[in-house]
Write a protein that holds these residues in place. Structure first.
Motif, mmCIF file in Angstrom:
data_model
loop_
_atom_site.group_PDB
_atom_site.id
_atom_site.type_symbol
_atom_site.label_atom_id
_atom_site.label_comp_id
_atom_site.label_asym_id
_atom_site.label_seq_id
_atom_site.Cartn_x
_atom_site.Cartn_y
_atom_site.Cartn_z
ATOM 1 N N HIS A 184 -53.398 -11.610 67.077
ATOM 2 C CA HIS A 184 -52.013 -11.326 67.470
ATOM 3 C C HIS A 184 -51.819 -9.843 67.821
ATOM 4 O O HIS A 184 -50.870 -9.211 67.369
ATOM 5 N N TRP A 185 -52.770 -9.323 68.589
ATOM 6 C CA TRP A 185 -52.723 -7.908 69.002
ATOM 7 C C TRP A 185 -52.724 -6.961 67.807
ATOM 8 O O TRP A 185 -52.241 -5.835 67.880
ATOM 9 N N GLY A 186 -53.296 -7.425 66.700
ATOM 10 C CA GLY A 186 -53.357 -6.570 65.516
ATOM 11 C C GLY A 186 -51.987 -6.257 64.942
ATOM 12 O O GLY A 186 -51.826 -5.259 64.227
ATOM 13 N N GLY A 187 -51.006 -7.115 65.231
ATOM 14 C CA GLY A 187 -49.669 -6.857 64.728
ATOM 15 C C GLY A 187 -49.076 -5.562 65.243
ATOM 16 O O GLY A 187 -48.157 -4.996 64.660
ATOM 17 N N THR A 212 -49.048 -14.634 71.993
ATOM 18 C CA THR A 212 -48.395 -13.575 72.758
ATOM 19 C C THR A 212 -47.005 -13.976 73.243
ATOM 20 O O THR A 212 -46.027 -13.234 73.086
ATOM 21 N N SER A 213 -46.895 -15.149 73.858
ATOM 22 C CA SER A 213 -45.624 -15.578 74.450
ATOM 23 C C SER A 213 -44.532 -15.731 73.407
ATOM 24 O O SER A 213 -43.343 -15.685 73.734
ATOM 25 N N TYR A 214 -44.938 -15.926 72.186
ATOM 26 C CA TYR A 214 -43.995 -16.104 71.081
ATOM 27 C C TYR A 214 -43.525 -14.767 70.531
ATOM 28 O O TYR A 214 -42.494 -14.688 69.862
ATOM 29 N N LEU A 215 -44.280 -13.698 70.814
ATOM 30 C CA LEU A 215 -44.036 -12.420 70.156
ATOM 31 C C LEU A 215 -43.647 -11.282 71.095
ATOM 32 O O LEU A 215 -42.814 -10.441 70.741
ATOM 33 N N TYR A 216 -44.279 -11.212 72.276
ATOM 34 C CA TYR A 216 -44.140 -10.034 73.128
ATOM 35 C C TYR A 216 -43.755 -10.382 74.565
ATOM 36 O O TYR A 216 -43.984 -11.503 75.029
ATOM 37 N N PHE A 235 -58.859 -13.349 75.092
ATOM 38 C CA PHE A 235 -57.829 -14.364 75.327
ATOM 39 C C PHE A 235 -57.852 -15.412 74.218
ATOM 40 O O PHE A 235 -58.870 -16.022 73.927
ATOM 41 N N GLY A 236 -56.703 -15.615 73.580
ATOM 42 C CA GLY A 236 -56.551 -16.650 72.566
ATOM 43 C C GLY A 236 -55.141 -17.192 72.611
ATOM 44 O O GLY A 236 -54.189 -16.454 72.892
ATOM 45 N N SER A 237 -54.982 -18.476 72.345
ATOM 46 C CA SER A 237 -53.666 -19.103 72.487
ATOM 47 C C SER A 237 -52.928 -19.275 71.167
ATOM 48 O O SER A 237 -51.713 -19.174 71.103
ATOM 49 N N ASP A 238 -53.657 -19.565 70.095
ATOM 50 C CA ASP A 238 -53.118 -19.998 68.798
ATOM 51 C C ASP A 238 -52.690 -21.465 68.858
ATOM 52 O O ASP A 238 -51.743 -21.873 68.191
ATOM 53 N N PHE A 239 -53.415 -22.258 69.653
ATOM 54 C CA PHE A 239 -53.203 -23.697 69.687
ATOM 55 C C PHE A 239 -53.332 -24.258 68.261
ATOM 56 O O PHE A 239 -54.211 -23.839 67.519
ATOM 57 N N PRO A 240 -52.467 -25.185 67.829
ATOM 58 C CA PRO A 240 -51.468 -25.931 68.595
ATOM 59 C C PRO A 240 -50.074 -25.297 68.624
ATOM 60 O O PRO A 240 -49.150 -25.902 69.169
ATOM 61 N N ILE A 241 -49.914 -24.102 68.042
ATOM 62 C CA ILE A 241 -48.603 -23.456 68.077
ATOM 63 C C ILE A 241 -48.186 -23.180 69.512
ATOM 64 O O ILE A 241 -47.036 -23.397 69.896
ATOM 65 N N LEU A 242 -49.123 -22.688 70.317
ATOM 66 C CA LEU A 242 -48.861 -22.448 71.736
ATOM 67 C C LEU A 242 -49.983 -23.048 72.575
ATOM 68 O O LEU A 242 -51.153 -22.984 72.186
ATOM 69 N N ALA A 249 -50.379 -18.064 82.100
ATOM 70 C CA ALA A 249 -49.383 -17.815 83.139
ATOM 71 C C ALA A 249 -48.918 -16.366 83.151
ATOM 72 O O ALA A 249 -48.473 -15.859 84.185
ATOM 73 N N GLU A 250 -49.054 -15.692 82.013
ATOM 74 C CA GLU A 250 -48.588 -14.316 81.908
ATOM 75 C C GLU A 250 -49.652 -13.290 82.303
ATOM 76 O O GLU A 250 -49.345 -12.112 82.450
#
Length: 274
Positions: A184-187, A212-216, A235-242, A249-250
């Motif tokens: 998560h970008w190291g918070g 990322t899309s959930y935070l920034y 690149f990481g998604s955190d599936f299944p959250i996102l 797309a970003e």
């Protein structure tokens, strides 16, 4: 493309609690009835987003039986599908049996450790003695350790935690030769690489883009590329959250050479895979 940050579990939480006992992860991260995802759902999602391979992260387990179950499921899933790359969960509070479990997982193909969750596991990241065995094993096997990091400000969400960035920084200083991935970008710790005294300790530190899309705002990609360069971003998604498609797309406007590093080259190099 390689998705460096996904999670799978074999069953819904209620069944796992019945079979293996409760765990801090279930209490903290699944209290809002968040759905789990098994390996078949992940494979389907990968196909929809043209993901070549996915890293199977564990969770920050507090129950050793649940930890072993999760590790076993990740390893078995990867054995049955070469598109899946297993990591294994650890908890230094379990001592020798934790170290033996880690060695066993590595012998069966685990390519990394984590995702460590210091808040849920109530871990002191500045305790060198507690972490020494795990980090020595990881260094000998040349595998990375992934650590959940969260922003000290902003909205609350299940699993956010309250571990300070200072503790993560102190941990990295204790083990500068280990490969460390800050999720998560190291918070936000990535921004402190603008400080010379921080950057000198972070030569082996990487950042994944999970959630990322959930935070920034998507500007974080452009800004982070200027701070650390494309070689340290995964690149990481955190599936299944996102779903991976949201984050992909970003980053479509990133130049091709940098995009390839972020979505595949860096992960292959870090994990030493073809």
């Amino acid at each position: 493309m390689i998705d460096f940050h996904t999670h799978i579990l074999p069953n819904q939480v209620e069944k796992m609690v019945r079979d293996y006992g409760n765990d801090g992860v279930f209490v903290d991260m699944f209290k809002d009835n968040q759905e789990t995802s098994d390996n078949s759902k992940l494979i389907k999602s990968m196909s929809n987003s043209n993901i070549e391979a996915s890293v199977l992260m564990g969770y920050g387990w507090t129950n050793f039986d649940v930890l072993k179950m999760s590790n076993s499921y990740n390893l078995k899933s990867a054995q049955n599908n070469d598109k899946l790359i297993p990591f294994c969960s650890v908890n230094p509070k379990f001592g020798i049996k934790n170290n033996n479990e880690l060695k066993n997982c590595i012998s069966k193909g685990a390519k990394g450790i984590g995702e460590i969750h210091p808040s849920v596991q109530q871990l002191d990241m500045s305790d060198f003695k507690a972490w020494k065995d795990i980090m020595d094993i990881a260094l000998d096997a040349n595998i990375p350790i992934a650590i959940h990091c969260s922003e000290p400000v902003g909205h609350l969400y299940p699993g956010k935690g309250n571990i300070s960035l200072k503790q993560i920084y102190e941990f990295i200083k204790l083990f500068p030769h280990n490969k460390i991935v800050l999720s998560h970008w190291g918070g936000g710790l990535i921004f402190y690489e603008l400080m010379k005294e921080v950057k000198k300790y972070f030569k082996n530190v990487y950042y994944d883009t999970a959630a990322t899309s959930y935070l920034y705002k998507k500007d974080i990609f452009e800004i982070s590329l200027k701070i650390v360069g494309p070689e340290k971003i995964l690149f990481g998604s955190d599936f299944p959250i996102l779903k991976p498609s949201r984050i992909l797309a970003e980053i479509k406007d990133i130049k091709i050479s940098d995009l390839k590093k972020i979505t595949s080259v860096n992960a292959k190099s870090l994990l030493e895979i073809n």
